[in-house]
Write a protein that holds these residues in place. Structure first.
Motif, PDB file in Angstrom:
ATOM      1  N   LEU A 123       3.885  10.423  -9.131  1.00  0.00           N
ATOM      2  CA  LEU A 123       3.246  10.808 -10.395  1.00  0.00           C
ATOM      3  C   LEU A 123       2.780  12.256 -10.335  1.00  0.00           C
ATOM      4  O   LEU A 123       2.960  13.022 -11.295  1.00  0.00           O
ATOM      5  CB  LEU A 123       2.075   9.879 -10.694  1.00  0.00           C
ATOM      6  N   ARG A 124       2.220  12.648  -9.202  1.00  0.00           N
ATOM      7  CA  ARG A 124       1.776  14.030  -9.043  1.00  0.00           C
ATOM      8  C   ARG A 124       2.964  14.987  -9.084  1.00  0.00           C
ATOM      9  O   ARG A 124       2.916  16.046  -9.729  1.00  0.00           O
ATOM     10  CB  ARG A 124       1.016  14.194  -7.736  1.00  0.00           C
ATOM     11  N   ALA A 125       4.060  14.624  -8.420  1.00  0.00           N
ATOM     12  CA  ALA A 125       5.247  15.474  -8.419  1.00  0.00           C
ATOM     13  C   ALA A 125       5.864  15.568  -9.814  1.00  0.00           C
ATOM     14  O   ALA A 125       6.336  16.631 -10.226  1.00  0.00           O
ATOM     15  CB  ALA A 125       6.275  14.933  -7.423  1.00  0.00           C
ATOM     16  N   ALA A 126       5.856  14.464 -10.553  1.00  0.00           N
ATOM     17  CA  ALA A 126       6.406  14.483 -11.916  1.00  0.00           C
ATOM     18  C   ALA A 126       5.540  15.328 -12.838  1.00  0.00           C
ATOM     19  O   ALA A 126       6.062  16.047 -13.697  1.00  0.00           O
ATOM     20  CB  ALA A 126       6.515  13.062 -12.454  1.00  0.00           C
ATOM     21  N   ALA A 127       4.229  15.273 -12.661  1.00  0.00           N
ATOM     22  CA  ALA A 127       3.343  16.089 -13.490  1.00  0.00           C
ATOM     23  C   ALA A 127       3.519  17.565 -13.166  1.00  0.00           C
ATOM     24  O   ALA A 127       3.463  18.420 -14.062  1.00  0.00           O
ATOM     25  CB  ALA A 127       1.893  15.669 -13.290  1.00  0.00           C
ATOM     26  N   ALA A 128       3.742  17.870 -11.902  1.00  0.00           N
ATOM     27  CA  ALA A 128       3.938  19.268 -11.516  1.00  0.00           C
ATOM     28  C   ALA A 128       5.294  19.796 -11.984  1.00  0.00           C
ATOM     29  O   ALA A 128       5.441  20.984 -12.254  1.00  0.00           O
ATOM     30  CB  ALA A 128       3.828  19.411 -10.001  1.00  0.00           C
ATOM     31  N   GLY A 129       6.287  18.923 -12.096  1.00  0.00           N
ATOM     32  CA  GLY A 129       7.620  19.355 -12.487  1.00  0.00           C
ATOM     33  C   GLY A 129       7.874  19.330 -13.978  1.00  0.00           C
ATOM     34  O   GLY A 129       8.991  19.614 -14.423  1.00  0.00           O
ATOM     35  N   ALA A 130       6.880  18.971 -14.773  1.00  0.00           N
ATOM     36  CA  ALA A 130       7.064  18.905 -16.221  1.00  0.00           C
ATOM     37  C   ALA A 130       7.261  20.306 -16.790  1.00  0.00           C
ATOM     38  O   ALA A 130       6.633  21.269 -16.356  1.00  0.00           O
ATOM     39  CB  ALA A 130       5.855  18.240 -16.868  1.00  0.00           C
ATOM     40  N   GLU A 131       8.161  20.395 -17.758  1.00  0.00           N
ATOM     41  CA  GLU A 131       8.442  21.676 -18.405  1.00  0.00           C
ATOM     42  C   GLU A 131       7.875  21.664 -19.819  1.00  0.00           C
ATOM     43  O   GLU A 131       7.639  20.619 -20.402  1.00  0.00           O
ATOM     44  CB  GLU A 131       9.943  21.930 -18.405  1.00  0.00           C
ATOM     45  N   VAL A 132       7.720  22.838 -20.373  1.00  0.00           N
ATOM     46  CA  VAL A 132       7.063  22.987 -21.671  1.00  0.00           C
ATOM     47  C   VAL A 132       7.852  22.326 -22.802  1.00  0.00           C
ATOM     48  O   VAL A 132       7.287  21.648 -23.647  1.00  0.00           O
ATOM     49  CB  VAL A 132       6.830  24.485 -21.974  1.00  0.00           C
ATOM     50  N   GLY A 133       9.145  22.444 -22.826  1.00  0.00           N
ATOM     51  CA  GLY A 133       9.937  21.954 -23.949  1.00  0.00           C
ATOM     52  C   GLY A 133      10.380  20.509 -23.833  1.00  0.00           C
ATOM     53  O   GLY A 133      11.178  20.055 -24.654  1.00  0.00           O
ATOM     54  N   SER A 147       0.827  -1.208   0.000  1.00  0.00           N
ATOM     55  CA  SER A 147       0.000   0.000   0.000  1.00  0.00           C
ATOM     56  C   SER A 147       0.860   1.255   0.000  1.00  0.00           C
ATOM     57  O   SER A 147       0.531   2.257  -0.639  1.00  0.00           O
ATOM     58  CB  SER A 147      -0.965  -0.004   1.182  1.00  0.00           C
ATOM     59  N   GLY A 148       1.984   1.218   0.702  1.00  0.00           N
ATOM     60  CA  GLY A 148       2.898   2.361   0.690  1.00  0.00           C
ATOM     61  C   GLY A 148       3.524   2.583  -0.676  1.00  0.00           C
ATOM     62  O   GLY A 148       3.698   3.725  -1.110  1.00  0.00           O
ATOM     63  N   ALA A 149       3.859   1.505  -1.351  1.00  0.00           N
ATOM     64  CA  ALA A 149       4.449   1.644  -2.683  1.00  0.00           C
ATOM     65  C   ALA A 149       3.444   2.236  -3.672  1.00  0.00           C
ATOM     66  O   ALA A 149       3.798   3.086  -4.489  1.00  0.00           O
ATOM     67  CB  ALA A 149       4.947   0.289  -3.181  1.00  0.00           C
ATOM     68  N   VAL A 150       2.193   1.813  -3.576  1.00  0.00           N
ATOM     69  CA  VAL A 150       1.161   2.354  -4.474  1.00  0.00           C
ATOM     70  C   VAL A 150       0.906   3.826  -4.161  1.00  0.00           C
ATOM     71  O   VAL A 150       0.830   4.668  -5.067  1.00  0.00           O
ATOM     72  CB  VAL A 150      -0.135   1.518  -4.376  1.00  0.00           C
ATOM     73  N   ALA A 151       0.775   4.147  -2.873  1.00  0.00           N
ATOM     74  CA  ALA A 151       0.548   5.547  -2.496  1.00  0.00           C
ATOM     75  C   ALA A 151       1.743   6.420  -2.858  1.00  0.00           C
ATOM     76  O   ALA A 151       1.585   7.548  -3.340  1.00  0.00           O
ATOM     77  CB  ALA A 151       0.256   5.638  -0.998  1.00  0.00           C
ATOM     78  N   GLY A 152       2.945   5.915  -2.633  1.00  0.00           N
ATOM     79  CA  GLY A 152       4.146   6.673  -2.995  1.00  0.00           C
ATOM     80  C   GLY A 152       4.275   6.881  -4.492  1.00  0.00           C
ATOM     81  O   GLY A 152       4.702   7.943  -4.952  1.00  0.00           O
TER      82      GLY A 152
END
Length: 192
Positions: A83-93, A73-78
């Motif tokens: 995924l949320r952090a990667a989506a927030a850190g995505a850059e335009v180019g 459960s920790g691995a799934v939640a992590g």
């Protein structure tokens, strides 16, 4: 191959004469019926009769169960947090390869970190609960709440006594809530 005139596909052979139902075990010459081979007993099987009176898992099964459930459960939640952090850190180019690499790295890193933490918490909880059952020779809600208190306090003990006390209280409340939910489910939720 059988003659298709004798056994046409899609026909019902239950009431017709001259036809028999297919039995795949007909030519095996087994001394017993195949039904006895595959019809398993519905009651639990135990090596010793005193094992059948136990109403809980053994300490080893508890340890494996709580550690595994905690880690998974920790691995799934992590991974979801990653995924949320990667989506927030995505850059335009960024190219698709760079974005996929960022998502995989972030999900793997966060999933591993949170999974390990919850796995250790499950390991400590199972050990303390089993120790409480062995010491008190009873299996009731007190063992679970005490194990939650001890687990929270021990997990945060390195951060100081105040953090350990708060984490112990949170662990005890969560264990108590889980036990109350279990009792509620036993009483009011019908078996599925």
């Amino acid at each position: 191959m059988a003659d298709p005139r004798l056994f046409p596909s899609g026909s019902d052979s239950s009431g017709e004469t001259g036809r028999r139902k297919y039995n795949p075990y007909h030519d095996l010459n087994t001394p017993y019926s195949y039904k006895t081979l595959y019809e398993l007993p519905t009651s639990p099987e135990f090596l010793f009769p005193e094992e059948s009176t136990a109403q809980r898992r053994s300490w080893g099964e508890n340890l494996t169960y709580y550690t595994g459930v905690g880690y998974l459960s920790g691995a799934v939640a992590g991974a979801a947090l990653g995924l949320r952090a990667a989506a927030a850190g995505a850059e335009v180019g960024d190219t698709a390869k760079i974005r996929a690499n960022r998502v995989l790295n972030s999900c793997g890193s966060s999933g591993r970190r949170v999974g390990n933490r919850l796995g250790v918490i499950g390991l400590m909880y199972a050990g303390m609960e089993s120790a409480m059952v062995a010491v008190r020779d009873r299996d009731d809600w007190i063992n679970s709440v005490a194990a939650g208190l001890g687990t929270g306090a021990l997990f945060r003990a390195a951060n100081g006594p105040r953090s350990a006390a708060v984490a112990g209280a949170v662990g005890g409340v969560l264990a108590g809530a889980a036990m109350a939910g279990k009792q509620f489910a036993k009483r009011y939720v019908s078996a599925i």
